[in-house]
Design a protein around this motif. Structure first.
Motif, PDB file in Angstrom:
ATOM      1  N   LEU A  47       9.283   7.141  29.543  1.00  0.00           N
ATOM      2  CA  LEU A  47       8.895   7.666  30.965  1.00  0.00           C
ATOM      3  C   LEU A  47       8.989   9.019  31.121  1.00  0.00           C
ATOM      4  CD1 LEU A  47      10.861   5.156  33.189  1.00  0.00           C
ATOM      5  CD2 LEU A  47       8.207   5.134  32.990  1.00  0.00           C
ATOM      6  N   LEU A  48      10.128   9.616  30.476  1.00  0.00           N
ATOM      7  CA  LEU A  48      10.032  11.123  30.625  1.00  0.00           C
ATOM      8  C   LEU A  48      11.171  11.648  29.545  1.00  0.00           C
ATOM      9  CD1 LEU A  48      13.117  11.240  32.524  1.00  0.00           C
ATOM     10  CD2 LEU A  48      11.243  11.065  34.412  1.00  0.00           C
ATOM     11  N   LYS A  49      11.378  12.944  29.536  1.00  0.00           N
ATOM     12  CA  LYS A  49      12.430  13.558  28.550  1.00  0.00           C
ATOM     13  C   LYS A  49      12.889  14.863  29.081  1.00  0.00           C
ATOM     14  CE  LYS A  49       8.774  14.754  25.525  1.00  0.00           C
ATOM     15  NZ  LYS A  49       8.282  14.603  24.141  1.00  0.00           N
ATOM     16  N   TYR A  50      13.832  15.090  28.742  1.00  0.00           N
ATOM     17  CA  TYR A  50      14.510  16.687  29.075  1.00  0.00           C
ATOM     18  C   TYR A  50      15.123  17.256  27.822  1.00  0.00           C
ATOM     19  CZ  TYR A  50      17.633  20.274  30.768  1.00  0.00           C
ATOM     20  OH  TYR A  50      18.069  21.551  30.970  1.00  0.00           O
ATOM     21  N   GLY A  59       7.759  12.374  35.204  1.00  0.00           N
ATOM     22  CA  GLY A  59       7.297  11.473  34.114  1.00  0.00           C
ATOM     23  C   GLY A  59       6.091  10.787  34.533  1.00  0.00           C
ATOM     24  N   ILE A  60       5.904   9.795  33.856  1.00  0.00           N
ATOM     25  CA  ILE A  60       4.825   8.871  34.322  1.00  0.00           C
ATOM     26  C   ILE A  60       5.245   7.879  35.145  1.00  0.00           C
ATOM     27  CG2 ILE A  60       3.657   9.131  31.962  1.00  0.00           C
ATOM     28  CD1 ILE A  60       4.630   6.272  31.238  1.00  0.00           C
ATOM     29  N   LYS A  61       4.181   7.283  35.794  1.00  0.00           N
ATOM     30  CA  LYS A  61       4.241   6.293  36.873  1.00  0.00           C
ATOM     31  C   LYS A  61       4.919   6.757  38.109  1.00  0.00           C
ATOM     32  CE  LYS A  61       4.121   2.615  33.226  1.00  0.00           C
ATOM     33  NZ  LYS A  61       4.526   1.430  32.843  1.00  0.00           N
ATOM     34  N   GLY A  62       5.017   7.836  38.268  1.00  0.00           N
ATOM     35  CA  GLY A  62       5.758   8.236  39.531  1.00  0.00           C
ATOM     36  C   GLY A  62       7.302   8.579  39.522  1.00  0.00           C
ATOM     37  N   PHE A  63       7.679   8.368  38.111  1.00  0.00           N
ATOM     38  CA  PHE A  63       9.253   8.577  38.012  1.00  0.00           C
ATOM     39  C   PHE A  63       9.534  10.231  37.677  1.00  0.00           C
ATOM     40  CE2 PHE A  63      10.719   4.418  37.744  1.00  0.00           C
ATOM     41  CZ  PHE A  63       9.921   3.493  37.707  1.00  0.00           C
ATOM     42  N   GLU A  64      10.937  10.471  38.373  1.00  0.00           N
ATOM     43  CA  GLU A  64      11.305  11.734  37.937  1.00  0.00           C
ATOM     44  C   GLU A  64      12.794  11.810  37.500  1.00  0.00           C
ATOM     45  OE1 GLU A  64      10.961  13.883  41.573  1.00  0.00           O
ATOM     46  OE2 GLU A  64      12.704  13.146  42.199  1.00  0.00           O
ATOM     47  N   ALA A  65      13.304  12.488  37.021  1.00  0.00           N
ATOM     48  CA  ALA A  65      14.874  12.535  36.540  1.00  0.00           C
ATOM     49  C   ALA A  65      15.316  13.917  36.753  1.00  0.00           C
ATOM     50  CB  ALA A  65      15.098  11.990  35.375  1.00  0.00           C
ATOM     51  N   GLU A  66      16.593  14.167  37.201  1.00  0.00           N
ATOM     52  CA  GLU A  66      17.308  15.204  37.087  1.00  0.00           C
ATOM     53  C   GLU A  66      18.550  15.438  36.529  1.00  0.00           C
ATOM     54  OE1 GLU A  66      18.416  16.221  41.263  1.00  0.00           O
ATOM     55  OE2 GLU A  66      18.515  18.313  40.763  1.00  0.00           O
ATOM     56  N   PHE A  67      18.490  16.260  35.527  1.00  0.00           N
ATOM     57  CA  PHE A  67      19.619  16.689  34.823  1.00  0.00           C
ATOM     58  C   PHE A  67      20.712  17.510  35.580  1.00  0.00           C
ATOM     59  CE2 PHE A  67      22.414  17.674  31.353  1.00  0.00           C
ATOM     60  CZ  PHE A  67      22.481  19.128  31.106  1.00  0.00           C
ATOM     61  N   LYS A  68      21.866  16.972  35.870  1.00  0.00           N
ATOM     62  CA  LYS A  68      23.029  17.669  36.256  1.00  0.00           C
ATOM     63  C   LYS A  68      24.135  17.889  35.377  1.00  0.00           C
ATOM     64  CE  LYS A  68      22.169  16.213  41.061  1.00  0.00           C
ATOM     65  NZ  LYS A  68      22.623  15.381  42.250  1.00  0.00           N
ATOM     66  N   ARG A  69      24.304  18.969  34.716  1.00  0.00           N
ATOM     67  CA  ARG A  69      25.265  19.237  33.849  1.00  0.00           C
ATOM     68  C   ARG A  69      26.663  18.895  34.294  1.00  0.00           C
ATOM     69  NH1 ARG A  69      24.951  22.588  29.294  1.00  0.00           N
ATOM     70  NH2 ARG A  69      22.945  23.474  30.334  1.00  0.00           N
TER      71      ARG A  69
END
Lengths: 112, 115
Positions: A47-50, A59-69
């Motif tokens: 879907l996605l990568k960081y 990412g694809i298909k309308g997804f997102e992700a947030e990296f919080k250290r």
């Protein structure tokens, strides 16, 4: 030691509702982080990568992700879920250059 | 279609049988992987091949024997398996071994049932 944890085994949301799937990792350095989706009877699709840079990843298909250290988290989000999003979602972390570890997965059910 | 094809999709075998799982990638990648996916457990990396050379073997029992005759094909030979080996076996490939530049592409898996 567990490298990546997905606290929710199963989540049910209504179609059109927002979604957040949780992922926490345990690794000293900044890891490389991934989200994969597995539809029934299928393999895993990225879907996605960081890796670095902007902590909000699209990412694809309308997804997102947030990296919080500060929280050691990489949560996956989608503002409006579709019935076709019903699947198993896996968070993965690369602990060193070659070692990719997966979480146990979160199964998403979408109610009509 | 991810470019990684696995056959058979389903396999039922007895504990004394010998069978093989096959994986073929059409992506021109140099690294190939075998993963095991059991119910309620995280994916487990079994083997990694880079340029046809095995570079990682994560303490997998010898009843699982991988073979990589060329960079496009990967086999998993199975013999004298146990019922607890029943699982989904996923093949994957990436351009090269190592991160962060690589993305792993998975096949659809081979469902194995040991009876």
């Amino acid at each position: 030691a567990q490298s990546v944890t997905q606290p929710d085994i199963h989540i049910t949301v209504s179609e059109g509702a927002s979604l957040e799937l949780r992922c926490n990792y345990s690794y000293g350095a900044t890891p490389y982080l991934f989200w994969y989706v597995q539809s029934p009877g299928q393999g895993l699709q990225l879907l996605l990568k960081y890796f670095s840079g902007d902590t909000l990843v699209q990412g694809i298909k309308g997804f997102e992700a947030e990296f919080k250290r500060s929280q050691s988290s990489f949560n996956l989000r989608k503002p409006s879920v579709h019935w076709s999003d019903a699947a198993e979602y896996f968070c993965a972390v690369v602990r060193n250059n070659n070692d990719m570890r997966f979480g146990a997965g979160t199964r998403l059910t979408v109610k009509p | 279609e991810t470019g990684v094809t696995q056959t058979p999709r389903h396999l039922v075998m007895g504990m004394t049988n010998k069978k093989s799982l096959k994986c073929e990638q059409h992506l021109g990648h140099n690294a190939m992987y075998w993963y095991k996916q059991s119910a309620k457990k995280p994916l487990e990396l079994m083997f990694v091949y880079s340029l046809e050379e095995r570079v990682e073997n994560n303490s997998v029992p010898s009843r699982f024997s991988p073979e990589c005759p060329n960079s496009s094909h990967l086999f998993l030979h199975l013999h004298t398996l146990q019922p607890e080996d029943s699982a989904l076996y996923l093949c994957a490939s990436s351009q090269d071994k190592g991160f962060p530049g690589n993305t792993i592409y998975f096949g659809e898996g081979s469902w194995l049932t040991v009876v």
